[in-house]
Design an enzyme around this catalytic site. Structure first.
Site, PDB file in Angstrom:
ATOM      1  N   ASP A  44       0.859  -1.065  -0.048  1.00  9.82           N
ATOM      2  CA  ASP A  44      -0.149   0.027   0.030  1.00  9.82           C
ATOM      3  C   ASP A  44       0.802   1.181  -0.005  1.00  9.82           C
ATOM      4  OD1 ASP A  44      -2.273   1.720   0.386  1.00  9.82           O
ATOM      5  OD2 ASP A  44      -1.763   1.907   2.413  1.00  9.82           O
ATOM      6  N   SER A  45       0.372   2.392  -0.091  1.00  4.73           N
ATOM      7  CA  SER A  45       1.009   3.593   0.041  1.00  4.73           C
ATOM      8  C   SER A  45       1.564   3.986   1.413  1.00  4.73           C
ATOM      9  CB  SER A  45       0.300   4.818  -0.510  1.00  4.73           C
ATOM     10  OG  SER A  45      -0.847   5.084   0.327  1.00  4.73           O
ATOM     11  N   CYS A  81      -4.398  -1.577  -1.855  1.00  5.95           N
ATOM     12  CA  CYS A  81      -4.533  -0.200  -2.096  1.00  5.95           C
ATOM     13  C   CYS A  81      -5.735   0.057  -3.130  1.00  5.95           C
ATOM     14  CB  CYS A  81      -3.042   0.202  -2.559  1.00  5.95           C
ATOM     15  SG  CYS A  81      -3.265   2.182  -3.028  1.00  5.95           S
ATOM     16  N   GLU A  97      -2.467   8.842   8.396  1.00  7.88           N
ATOM     17  CA  GLU A  97      -1.181   8.776   8.471  1.00  7.88           C
ATOM     18  C   GLU A  97      -0.464   9.562   9.622  1.00  7.88           C
ATOM     19  OE1 GLU A  97       1.054   6.776   6.424  1.00  7.88           O
ATOM     20  OE2 GLU A  97      -0.476   6.063   5.692  1.00  7.88           O
ATOM     21  N   CYS A 112     -10.913   2.772   0.073  1.00 12.62           N
ATOM     22  CA  CYS A 112      -9.426   2.904   0.250  1.00 12.62           C
ATOM     23  C   CYS A 112      -9.141   2.301   1.603  1.00 12.62           C
ATOM     24  CB  CYS A 112      -9.168   4.609   0.416  1.00 12.62           C
ATOM     25  SG  CYS A 112      -7.611   4.909   1.190  1.00 12.62           S
ATOM     26  N   HIS A 146      -7.139   2.790   3.708  1.00 12.85           N
ATOM     27  CA  HIS A 146      -6.848   3.563   4.884  1.00 12.85           C
ATOM     28  C   HIS A 146      -8.047   3.893   5.744  1.00 12.85           C
ATOM     29  CE1 HIS A 146      -3.098   4.779   3.280  1.00 12.85           C
ATOM     30  NE2 HIS A 146      -2.778   5.509   4.233  1.00 12.85           N
TER      31      HIS A 146
HETATM   32  N1  DGL Z   1      -4.762   3.072   0.969  1.00 17.00           N
HETATM   33  C1  DGL Z   1      -4.621   3.691  -0.176  1.00 17.00           C
HETATM   34  C2  DGL Z   1      -5.928   3.284  -1.040  1.00 17.00           C
HETATM   35  O1  DGL Z   1      -6.608   2.402  -0.754  1.00 17.00           O
HETATM   36  C3  DGL Z   1      -4.201   5.156  -0.085  1.00 17.00           C
HETATM   37  C4  DGL Z   1      -3.928   5.947  -1.254  1.00 17.00           C
HETATM   38  C5  DGL Z   1      -3.295   7.203  -1.026  1.00 17.00           C
HETATM   39  O2  DGL Z   1      -2.053   7.235  -0.663  1.00 17.00           O
HETATM   40  O3  DGL Z   1      -3.713   8.188  -1.248  1.00 17.00           O
HETATM   41  O4  DGL Z   1      -6.138   4.065  -1.983  1.00 17.00           O
END
Ligand code: DGL
Length: 269
Positions: free
Chosen positions: A10-11, A73, A152, A184, A186
């Site tokens: 993931d990011s 992600c 975050e 998402c 997150h």
């Molecule tokens: N968890 C990522 C997603 O599902 C986050 C994306 C991001 O870094 O903006 O889209």
């Protein structure tokens, strides 16, 4: 049987919502997790950049000889996966189909809300899946670009979170949806605030949880479960601060991950 690890990326922290479900569902499986914390967020970037990041994340995980990859992600799953899924020698699974499938099964009134990053909403991927699998369903979408920075920075359920939740979700709430895809990975970390705002009658779909269920099917079909636990079962890699990831990741996973997180230079992959 295949005792190699499952690669998850993931990011940043969001993919832990998938990793945690995988840990709970498959106690024998090992995981190599990569959180691209040096390049987060992905969701505000162009499709080309998301594609480039996704390639390097996959190459990094492949350097650990993983048996399969979960793109935990929503952004990379919707903007990049359709373009690359047949290019690699290991299976790669994203979150869109798994969450879309769960939403289509959950809705009773045929009104589904979808929230995600700007790139995810722009891709239309969730709506496309839903319309193809349950024609006639009404979908209501909202991009929530401030949710990822809230997570975050550890604002899982603060006054600030409540304010932003109301700002992004009021339109979807008044549309009368009975199901909401947290598109998402997150966003399940903000689940308490989102659930409070949407009310008890709305089913929240977590893409991390759904992709793990999907993975179960895939592992069963391919008979590639790991026969036993590895000593170094979980390894975490990030592209920025180890300390911050250890702290917030540990809170979310409800266990100490100090000493298990390493920093890598993702630009090399
Ligand atoms: N968890 C990522 C997603 O599902 C986050 C994306 C991001 O870094 O903006 O889209």
């Amino acid at each position: 049987m295949d005792n190699r690890s499952i690669g998850v990326f993931d990011s940043g922290l969001g993919g832990l919502t998938a990793a945690k479900e995988i840990m709970d569902l498959f106690p024998n499986e090992s995981i190599v997790y990569f959180g691209d914390t040096g390049r987060v967020p992905y969701g505000t970037r162009s499709k080309e950049t998301i594609l480039k990041y996704t390639y390097s994340d996959i190459r990094f995980l492949l350097s650990h000889d993983v048996k399969m990859i979960v793109i935990a992600c929503g952004t990379a799953s919707s903007a990049a996966l359709p373009h690359i899924k047949d290019e690699f020698s290991v299976p790669i699974y994203g979150v869109v189909d798994a969450a879309g499938y769960a939403a289509v099964r959950a809705t009773k009134n045929g009104r589904i809300g979808i929230i995600g990053t700007s790139a995810t909403i722009k891709s239309g991927a969730y709506t496309e899946y839903i319309k193809a699998h349950r024609p006639g369903t009404a979908t209501f979408e909202s991009a929530c670009p401030l949710f990822v920075p809230l997570v975050e920075n550890g604002h899982f359920d603060t006054q600030l979170t409540e304010l932003v939740v109301e700002e992004y979700l009021s339109g979807i709430r008044s549309a009368g949806v009975d199901t909401l895809i947290l598109g998402c990975t997150h966003y399940p970390l903000l689940q308490k605030a989102i659930a409070r705002y949407m009310g008890n009658d709305v089913t929240l779909i977590s893409p991390g949880r759904e992709v793990s269920r999907f993975l179960k099917k895939k592992l069963d079909e391919s008979k590639r479960h790991s026969p036993e636990r590895d000593k170094e079962q979980y390894r975490y890699y990030v592209s920025d601060s180890v300390e911050q990831f250890e702290e917030l990741g540990g809170i979310f996973l409800e266990k100490e991950i100090d000493g298990q997180v390493s920093r890598i230079d993702i630009e090399k992959y």
